[in-house]
Design a protein around this motif. Structure first.
Motif, PDB file in Angstrom:
ATOM      1  N   ASP A  92      37.303  -7.424  32.109  1.00 58.19           N
ATOM      2  CA  ASP A  92      37.371  -6.275  31.172  1.00 58.19           C
ATOM      3  C   ASP A  92      36.418  -6.358  29.874  1.00 58.19           C
ATOM      4  OD1 ASP A  92      41.061  -5.883  31.249  1.00 58.19           O
ATOM      5  OD2 ASP A  92      39.340  -5.254  32.658  1.00 58.19           O
ATOM      6  N   ASP A  93      36.298  -7.590  29.562  1.00 59.29           N
ATOM      7  CA  ASP A  93      35.225  -7.877  28.392  1.00 59.29           C
ATOM      8  C   ASP A  93      33.809  -7.561  28.899  1.00 59.29           C
ATOM      9  OD1 ASP A  93      36.943 -10.670  27.153  1.00 59.29           O
ATOM     10  OD2 ASP A  93      37.512  -8.710  27.094  1.00 59.29           O
ATOM     11  N   GLU A  94      33.322  -8.017  30.017  1.00 59.40           N
ATOM     12  CA  GLU A  94      32.224  -7.682  30.492  1.00 59.40           C
ATOM     13  C   GLU A  94      32.004  -5.988  30.857  1.00 59.40           C
ATOM     14  OE1 GLU A  94      31.214 -11.477  33.142  1.00 59.40           O
ATOM     15  OE2 GLU A  94      32.100  -9.775  33.949  1.00 59.40           O
ATOM     16  N   ASP A  95      32.990  -5.429  31.245  1.00 66.74           N
ATOM     17  CA  ASP A  95      32.712  -3.879  31.245  1.00 66.74           C
ATOM     18  C   ASP A  95      32.612  -3.272  30.099  1.00 66.74           C
ATOM     19  OD1 ASP A  95      35.363  -3.792  33.953  1.00 66.74           O
ATOM     20  OD2 ASP A  95      33.240  -4.102  33.944  1.00 66.74           O
ATOM     21  N   GLU A  96      33.420  -3.760  28.896  1.00 69.21           N
ATOM     22  CA  GLU A  96      33.253  -3.248  27.659  1.00 69.21           C
ATOM     23  C   GLU A  96      31.850  -3.427  27.013  1.00 69.21           C
ATOM     24  OE1 GLU A  96      36.271  -4.560  25.173  1.00 69.21           O
ATOM     25  OE2 GLU A  96      37.871  -3.837  26.484  1.00 69.21           O
ATOM     26  N   GLU A  97      31.461  -4.481  27.222  1.00 72.11           N
ATOM     27  CA  GLU A  97      30.009  -4.809  26.982  1.00 72.11           C
ATOM     28  C   GLU A  97      28.968  -4.005  27.557  1.00 72.11           C
ATOM     29  OE1 GLU A  97      30.943  -9.613  25.633  1.00 72.11           O
ATOM     30  OE2 GLU A  97      29.550  -9.058  27.150  1.00 72.11           O
ATOM     31  N   ASP A  98      29.202  -3.969  28.895  1.00 74.38           N
ATOM     32  CA  ASP A  98      27.926  -3.279  29.520  1.00 74.38           C
ATOM     33  C   ASP A  98      28.142  -1.754  29.166  1.00 74.38           C
ATOM     34  OD1 ASP A  98      28.693  -5.113  32.580  1.00 74.38           O
ATOM     35  OD2 ASP A  98      27.393  -5.533  30.894  1.00 74.38           O
ATOM     36  N   ASP A  99      29.412  -1.162  28.816  1.00 74.53           N
ATOM     37  CA  ASP A  99      29.313   0.253  28.597  1.00 74.53           C
ATOM     38  C   ASP A  99      28.882   0.391  27.178  1.00 74.53           C
ATOM     39  OD1 ASP A  99      32.312   0.326  30.469  1.00 74.53           O
ATOM     40  OD2 ASP A  99      30.257   1.567  31.093  1.00 74.53           O
ATOM     41  N   SER A 100      29.212  -0.714  26.202  1.00 73.61           N
ATOM     42  CA  SER A 100      28.785  -0.495  24.832  1.00 73.61           C
ATOM     43  C   SER A 100      27.156  -0.362  24.830  1.00 73.61           C
ATOM     44  CB  SER A 100      29.177  -1.460  24.142  1.00 73.61           C
ATOM     45  OG  SER A 100      30.599  -1.421  23.931  1.00 73.61           O
ATOM     46  N   MET A 139      30.052   8.572  26.570  1.00 71.34           N
ATOM     47  CA  MET A 139      30.602   7.324  26.048  1.00 71.34           C
ATOM     48  C   MET A 139      29.435   6.860  25.005  1.00 71.34           C
ATOM     49  SD  MET A 139      33.677   6.149  26.515  1.00 71.34           S
ATOM     50  CE  MET A 139      34.984   6.464  27.658  1.00 71.34           C
ATOM     51  N   SER A 140      28.108   6.737  25.314  1.00 71.70           N
ATOM     52  CA  SER A 140      26.982   6.494  24.659  1.00 71.70           C
ATOM     53  C   SER A 140      27.104   7.093  23.617  1.00 71.70           C
ATOM     54  CB  SER A 140      25.577   6.475  25.581  1.00 71.70           C
ATOM     55  OG  SER A 140      25.281   7.730  25.730  1.00 71.70           O
ATOM     56  N   LYS A 141      27.347   8.395  23.257  1.00 74.97           N
ATOM     57  CA  LYS A 141      27.286   8.917  22.104  1.00 74.97           C
ATOM     58  C   LYS A 141      28.075   8.509  21.050  1.00 74.97           C
ATOM     59  CE  LYS A 141      25.185  13.252  24.150  1.00 74.97           C
ATOM     60  NZ  LYS A 141      25.508  14.765  24.643  1.00 74.97           N
ATOM     61  N   LEU A 142      29.110   7.786  21.665  1.00 76.46           N
ATOM     62  CA  LEU A 142      30.315   7.679  20.705  1.00 76.46           C
ATOM     63  C   LEU A 142      29.776   6.185  19.693  1.00 76.46           C
ATOM     64  CD1 LEU A 142      33.397   8.009  22.842  1.00 76.46           C
ATOM     65  CD2 LEU A 142      32.615   9.432  21.221  1.00 76.46           C
ATOM     66  N   GLY A 143      30.392   6.108  18.884  1.00 75.07           N
ATOM     67  CA  GLY A 143      30.160   4.549  18.207  1.00 75.07           C
ATOM     68  C   GLY A 143      30.698   3.426  19.054  1.00 75.07           C
ATOM     69  N   VAL A 144      30.172   2.192  18.686  1.00 77.09           N
ATOM     70  CA  VAL A 144      30.752   1.028  19.488  1.00 77.09           C
ATOM     71  C   VAL A 144      32.339   0.832  19.607  1.00 77.09           C
ATOM     72  CG1 VAL A 144      30.542  -1.244  19.923  1.00 77.09           C
ATOM     73  CG2 VAL A 144      28.645  -0.192  19.135  1.00 77.09           C
ATOM     74  N   GLU A 145      32.926   0.913  18.394  1.00 73.92           N
ATOM     75  CA  GLU A 145      34.180   0.597  18.223  1.00 73.92           C
ATOM     76  C   GLU A 145      35.125   1.527  18.984  1.00 73.92           C
ATOM     77  OE1 GLU A 145      35.862  -2.166  17.324  1.00 73.92           O
ATOM     78  OE2 GLU A 145      33.768  -2.873  16.986  1.00 73.92           O
ATOM     79  N   GLU A 146      34.588   2.817  18.635  1.00 74.95           N
ATOM     80  CA  GLU A 146      35.161   4.171  19.362  1.00 74.95           C
ATOM     81  C   GLU A 146      35.244   4.281  20.881  1.00 74.95           C
ATOM     82  OE1 GLU A 146      35.492   8.951  18.934  1.00 74.95           O
ATOM     83  OE2 GLU A 146      33.948   7.962  17.649  1.00 74.95           O
ATOM     84  N   GLY A 147      33.904   3.727  21.385  1.00 66.70           N
ATOM     85  CA  GLY A 147      33.585   3.715  22.745  1.00 66.70           C
ATOM     86  C   GLY A 147      34.391   2.702  23.531  1.00 66.70           C
ATOM     87  N   LYS A 148      34.725   1.386  22.753  1.00 67.30           N
ATOM     88  CA  LYS A 148      35.597   0.474  23.238  1.00 67.30           C
ATOM     89  C   LYS A 148      37.137   0.853  23.353  1.00 67.30           C
ATOM     90  CE  LYS A 148      32.894  -3.564  21.955  1.00 67.30           C
ATOM     91  NZ  LYS A 148      32.832  -5.024  21.206  1.00 67.30           N
ATOM     92  N   TYR A 149      37.497   1.500  22.153  1.00 69.42           N
ATOM     93  CA  TYR A 149      38.833   1.815  21.999  1.00 69.42           C
ATOM     94  C   TYR A 149      39.209   2.638  23.404  1.00 69.42           C
ATOM     95  CZ  TYR A 149      42.944   4.817  20.522  1.00 69.42           C
ATOM     96  OH  TYR A 149      44.068   5.384  20.288  1.00 69.42           O
TER      97      TYR A 149
END
Length: 344
Positions: free
Chosen positions: A336-344, A307-317
């Motif tokens: 869900d927002d916190e999860d998305e931010e952490d993963d980004s 996931m970290s190799k993907l872009g921010v928007e693509e990763g969130k998607y």
């Protein structure tokens, strides 16, 4: 010697006339000569007799030929009369078909039951009423309808309908077709073709009733009388309609099987849907290969790296889709927002 009075035959008075057999030479064996002459006469008599028999045979043969010619002429005349008679019959049938049938011209004595050919005046049924009527009728007479569908002989079918005239209706014809489709789906083509034959029988009876504008229960005997003595064009029409019905049944059975498969697939798909309403299989197939590998190996670290190799928007998607499909379950208490931010 000649005189004035005429010829004098007195010189012949002492002439001796003898049989040929009496005139023989002293050098000839008289008995042998007699036998030879007798045998010659016998041979001539036999020859005359044979010739007479040949003449009689020839006369008999001539008589026979004359009789044969008479018979042939009579046969030719009969054939000619037969053709003329056949033309008269065909012309009569054509004229008869041009005229509409009525009850008086087609009614015949049946068995012990009689039905009045009076079509009751009823109001037009709605589609819902028709469906309900069909359902009630089939539930009540399903066993009798199926029994009728298995009959093979004309006489058996006529007798069965005479004992149960309530079966002569549209509901029976429709139910027979449904039975055919079920047999075809169950891969029982022989039973399907048998019931299809009876469905066409019922349909022809109903068509005849519509043509005569009478109750079908009062004219089914006329159909059986006609079909048992029908000419080739009528039988060809019956077979053609039967073939068309079989084709429609096969197509309908295939369509039902395909629809059933689609419904099962959709039901399975609905059961797989995650909390966000997405199908996890579809989401998994849309993920990048490295992310799929992380899910296959159930390796969280590998997933995070992918996931970290993907872009921010693509990763969130992709992360949002994984959560909505149930592929990724966020930790309890985290939004869900916190999860998305952490993963980004």
């Amino acid at each position: 010697m000649s005189t004035g009075a005429g010829i004098d035959y007195s010189a012949w008075d002492h002439v001796y006339v003898s049989d040929d057999e009496d005139v023989t030479s002293p050098h000839v064996d008289t008995q042998s000569l007699y036998r030879m002459r007798h045998r010659a006469r016998l041979e001539r008599m036999v020859a005359f007799q044979q010739r007479g028999e040949e003449l009689e045979n020839n006369i008999s043969e001539c008589k026979r030929l004359l009789e044969l010619k008479k018979v042939q002429a009579e046969v030719k005349k009969l054939k000619k009369d037969e053709k003329s008679f056949q033309k008269m019959i065909e012309e009569y049938r054509r004229e008869e078909k041009k005229q509409p049938w009525d009850v008086d011209s087609i009614s015949k004595d049946g068995f012990s039951k009689s039905v009045l050919n009076i079509k009751p005046v009823t109001k037009e049924e709605t589609e819902k009423e028709k469906v309900e009527k069909h359902k009630t009728f089939v539930e009540k007479y399903a066993k009798e309808i199926k029994h009728f569908g298995m009959l093979r002989r004309w006489d058996d079918s006529q007798k069965y309908l005479s004992d149960g005239p309530h079966l002569v209706c549209e509901e029976t014809a429709n139910c027979l077709v449904v039975i055919c489709i079920d047999f075809q789906i169950d891969e029982k083509p022989a039973l399907m073709e048998q019931v299809a034959h009876q469905a066409i029988v019922m349909q022809f009876i109903l068509d005849l009733a519509r043509t005569l504008k009478v109750d079908a229960r009062g004219c089914f005997r006329e159909f059986f009388s006609k079909i048992k003595t029908a000419d080739k064009p009528y039988l060809d029409e019956f077979d053609q309609e039967l073939g068309l019905l079989k084709d429609r049944i096969r197509r309908c059975a295939r369509a039902r099987v395909e629809n059933t498969v689609k419904e099962l697939e959709e039901e399975e798909r609905q059961m797989r849907r995650g909390p966000g309403g997405l199908d996890p299989l579809e989401v998994y197939q849309s993920l990048p290969k490295e992310v799929q590998k992380g899910f296959d190996e159930k390796n969280i670290q590998l997933l995070q790296e992918a996931m970290s190799k993907l872009g921010v928007e693509e990763g969130k998607y992709h992360l949002r889709r994984c959560i909505d499909s149930g592929l990724w379950v966020p930790q309890s208490g985290d939004s869900d927002d916190e999860d998305e931010e952490d993963d980004s």
